[in-house]
Design a protein around this motif. Structure first.
Motif, PDB file in Angstrom:
ATOM      1  N   GLY A  25       0.781  -1.226   0.000  1.00  0.00           N
ATOM      2  CA  GLY A  25       0.000   0.000   0.000  1.00  0.00           C
ATOM      3  C   GLY A  25       0.806   1.265   0.000  1.00  0.00           C
ATOM      4  O   GLY A  25       0.298   2.337   0.343  1.00  0.00           O
ATOM      5  N   LEU A  26       2.067   1.175  -0.393  1.00  0.00           N
ATOM      6  CA  LEU A  26       2.931   2.353  -0.413  1.00  0.00           C
ATOM      7  C   LEU A  26       2.785   3.136  -1.708  1.00  0.00           C
ATOM      8  O   LEU A  26       2.688   4.371  -1.687  1.00  0.00           O
ATOM      9  CB  LEU A  26       4.391   1.923  -0.217  1.00  0.00           C
ATOM     10  N   LEU A  27       2.775   2.444  -2.843  1.00  0.00           N
ATOM     11  CA  LEU A  27       2.640   3.111  -4.144  1.00  0.00           C
ATOM     12  C   LEU A  27       1.851   2.190  -5.065  1.00  0.00           C
ATOM     13  O   LEU A  27       2.414   1.266  -5.666  1.00  0.00           O
ATOM     14  CB  LEU A  27       4.011   3.431  -4.736  1.00  0.00           C
ATOM     15  N   ALA A  28       0.566   2.462  -5.161  1.00  0.00           N
ATOM     16  CA  ALA A  28      -0.292   1.651  -6.028  1.00  0.00           C
ATOM     17  C   ALA A  28      -0.251   2.210  -7.444  1.00  0.00           C
ATOM     18  O   ALA A  28      -0.095   3.426  -7.643  1.00  0.00           O
ATOM     19  CB  ALA A  28      -1.723   1.664  -5.507  1.00  0.00           C
ATOM     20  N   PRO A  29      -0.355   1.383  -8.467  1.00  0.00           N
ATOM     21  CA  PRO A  29      -0.401   1.889  -9.842  1.00  0.00           C
ATOM     22  C   PRO A  29      -1.647   2.732 -10.071  1.00  0.00           C
ATOM     23  O   PRO A  29      -2.659   2.572  -9.368  1.00  0.00           O
ATOM     24  CB  PRO A  29      -0.416   0.612 -10.690  1.00  0.00           C
ATOM     25  N   ALA A  30      -1.566   3.630 -11.044  1.00  0.00           N
ATOM     26  CA  ALA A  30      -2.728   4.465 -11.367  1.00  0.00           C
ATOM     27  C   ALA A  30      -3.859   3.633 -11.952  1.00  0.00           C
ATOM     28  O   ALA A  30      -5.038   3.932 -11.749  1.00  0.00           O
ATOM     29  CB  ALA A  30      -2.318   5.577 -12.327  1.00  0.00           C
ATOM     30  N   ARG A  31      -3.499   2.556 -12.644  1.00  0.00           N
ATOM     31  CA  ARG A  31      -4.526   1.694 -13.245  1.00  0.00           C
ATOM     32  C   ARG A  31      -3.991   0.280 -13.379  1.00  0.00           C
ATOM     33  O   ARG A  31      -2.802   0.085 -13.627  1.00  0.00           O
ATOM     34  CB  ARG A  31      -4.922   2.227 -14.633  1.00  0.00           C
ATOM     35  N   VAL A  32      -4.875  -0.673 -13.188  1.00  0.00           N
ATOM     36  CA  VAL A  32      -4.541  -2.077 -13.395  1.00  0.00           C
ATOM     37  C   VAL A  32      -5.513  -2.640 -14.429  1.00  0.00           C
ATOM     38  O   VAL A  32      -6.735  -2.530 -14.266  1.00  0.00           O
ATOM     39  CB  VAL A  32      -4.639  -2.889 -12.093  1.00  0.00           C
ATOM     40  N   ASP A  33      -5.010  -3.181 -15.504  1.00  0.00           N
ATOM     41  CA  ASP A  33      -5.864  -3.749 -16.542  1.00  0.00           C
ATOM     42  C   ASP A  33      -6.665  -4.920 -15.951  1.00  0.00           C
ATOM     43  O   ASP A  33      -6.076  -5.868 -15.420  1.00  0.00           O
ATOM     44  CB  ASP A  33      -5.005  -4.239 -17.709  1.00  0.00           C
ATOM     45  N   PRO A  34      -7.993  -4.842 -16.006  1.00  0.00           N
ATOM     46  CA  PRO A  34      -8.806  -5.890 -15.374  1.00  0.00           C
ATOM     47  C   PRO A  34      -8.670  -7.255 -16.050  1.00  0.00           C
ATOM     48  O   PRO A  34      -8.990  -8.271 -15.439  1.00  0.00           O
ATOM     49  CB  PRO A  34     -10.233  -5.347 -15.506  1.00  0.00           C
ATOM     50  N   PHE A  35      -8.219  -7.299 -17.284  1.00  0.00           N
ATOM     51  CA  PHE A  35      -8.123  -8.568 -18.016  1.00  0.00           C
ATOM     52  C   PHE A  35      -6.722  -9.184 -17.904  1.00  0.00           C
ATOM     53  O   PHE A  35      -6.578 -10.380 -17.682  1.00  0.00           O
ATOM     54  CB  PHE A  35      -8.486  -8.356 -19.489  1.00  0.00           C
ATOM     55  N   THR A  36      -5.688  -8.341 -18.026  1.00  0.00           N
ATOM     56  CA  THR A  36      -4.317  -8.864 -18.016  1.00  0.00           C
ATOM     57  C   THR A  36      -3.637  -8.737 -16.655  1.00  0.00           C
ATOM     58  O   THR A  36      -2.659  -9.422 -16.384  1.00  0.00           O
ATOM     59  CB  THR A  36      -3.461  -8.127 -19.051  1.00  0.00           C
ATOM     60  N   GLY A  37      -4.151  -7.819 -15.810  1.00  0.00           N
ATOM     61  CA  GLY A  37      -3.502  -7.568 -14.533  1.00  0.00           C
ATOM     62  C   GLY A  37      -2.276  -6.685 -14.643  1.00  0.00           C
ATOM     63  O   GLY A  37      -1.570  -6.458 -13.655  1.00  0.00           O
ATOM     64  N   TYR A  38      -1.991  -6.169 -15.836  1.00  0.00           N
ATOM     65  CA  TYR A  38      -0.830  -5.307 -16.023  1.00  0.00           C
ATOM     66  C   TYR A  38      -1.024  -4.006 -15.255  1.00  0.00           C
ATOM     67  O   TYR A  38      -2.120  -3.422 -15.243  1.00  0.00           O
ATOM     68  CB  TYR A  38      -0.602  -5.003 -17.504  1.00  0.00           C
ATOM     69  N   ARG A  39       0.064  -3.533 -14.648  1.00  0.00           N
ATOM     70  CA  ARG A  39       0.034  -2.287 -13.885  1.00  0.00           C
ATOM     71  C   ARG A  39       0.508  -1.131 -14.768  1.00  0.00           C
ATOM     72  O   ARG A  39       1.471  -1.279 -15.520  1.00  0.00           O
ATOM     73  CB  ARG A  39       0.933  -2.391 -12.646  1.00  0.00           C
ATOM     74  N   PHE A  40      -0.154   0.024 -14.616  1.00  0.00           N
ATOM     75  CA  PHE A  40       0.217   1.232 -15.352  1.00  0.00           C
ATOM     76  C   PHE A  40       0.292   2.407 -14.378  1.00  0.00           C
ATOM     77  O   PHE A  40      -0.482   2.502 -13.424  1.00  0.00           O
ATOM     78  CB  PHE A  40      -0.799   1.537 -16.461  1.00  0.00           C
ATOM     79  N   TYR A  41       1.264   3.297 -14.624  1.00  0.00           N
ATOM     80  CA  TYR A  41       1.499   4.448 -13.758  1.00  0.00           C
ATOM     81  C   TYR A  41       1.424   5.720 -14.583  1.00  0.00           C
ATOM     82  O   TYR A  41       1.723   5.721 -15.785  1.00  0.00           O
ATOM     83  CB  TYR A  41       2.877   4.339 -13.104  1.00  0.00           C
TER      84      TYR A  41
END
Length: 275
Positions: A25-41
């Protein structure tokens, strides 16, 4: 948006570290793709990452960093946290500097350079003394294990005595022994001389430290970070002059707080017997 790989590369951290920051919970990605689980910042998170890395570089724990970044630490609390960290780092620097000096001395000794000691040693008996004492576990012997514990222990003991309206003697006394309940650790004792009629209370025990028929003593001047060198020199003197160690050592603080450590005067006391 940046993929986790791009964000890691630009921010100069590992992908594994970013995943760990997300998990705690220190730095969460701005978005996580709901299908692939890929993290984006996004670009604004580089500033947060830089602050995290800066706080970590100061030696703060991830738990402390998480609370700071989340805004759960006030300015006053942050100031106190950083001041504590600075004190701990200063102590470690002193210990490392003293260890470096001891290494240099050993190297010179191996190279055949005679060691020059300015310590003057005296043989004398140690009288019995009634003290109020408190103890605390330490990881082991040596300044690096003792220094972070013995100072606060003395502060707490002194405060407890003052609160009980007891006037402690001027010269504090410290002792150390192996901890029978912890094979790898030891125990530190902080003590102040008190009147014989003083009673034990919460936070301290009143006891008599037995006298010693003969002790080798010397005076160490200055910081506790270099006291190990003085103890080593005293131990060498004991062996070279035909004596054996016969009991736990003691440190009698002739000049200590509130004076700065460079002005401290400590008598090292080592019980001995003739070999």
């Amino acid at each position: 948006m940046f993929s986790i790989g791009e964000f890691a590369s630009i921010g100069r951290v590992s992908i594994r570290m970013l995943r760990h920051y997300d998990e705690i919970g220190l730095l969460a990605p701005a978005r996580v793709d709901p299908f692939t689980g890929y993290r984006f910042y996004d670009g604004s998170q580089f500033e947060v990452l830089a602050r995290i890395l800066a706080l970590k570089d100061l030696g703060l724990t991830l738990d402390e960093v998480t609370r700071i970044v989340a805004g759960l630490v006030s300015d006053d609390a942050l100031h106190a946290l950083l001041a504590d960290r600075r004190r701990a780092l200063a102590v470690q620097l002193d210990l490392d500097r003293a260890r470096l000096d001891r290494l240099d001395a050993k190297i010179r000794q191996i190279e055949g350079v005679p060691l020059m000691s300015t310590l003057s040693t005296e043989l004398k008996p140690l009288p019995a003394v009634v003290v109020a004492q408190a103890s605390a576990p330490i990881p082991g012997f040596g300044p690096e294990n003792v220094s972070p514990v013995i100072g606060p222990l003395f502060d707490t003991l002194y405060a407890n005595l003052v609160a009980a309206r007891i006037t402690p003697g001027n010269h504090a006394l410290a002792m150390y022994e192996a901890d029978a309940e912890n094979d790898t650790g030891a125990r530190a004792y902080a003590a102040f001389p008190v009147a014989e009629a003083t009673a034990s209370a919460s936070g301290y025990t009143v006891t008599e430290i037995a006298g010693v028929e003969l002790a080798a003593t010397t005076v160490h001047r200055g910081s506790m970070s270099t006291i190990g060198e003085s103890w080593e020199a005293l131990s060498d003197w004991v062996v070279e002059n035909g004596y054996h160690l016969s009991g736990p050592c003691r440190e009698l603080y002739l000049v200590s707080q509130p004076e700065p450590q460079e002005n401290w005067v400590t008598e090292l006391q080592q019980p001995v017997v003739r070999a």
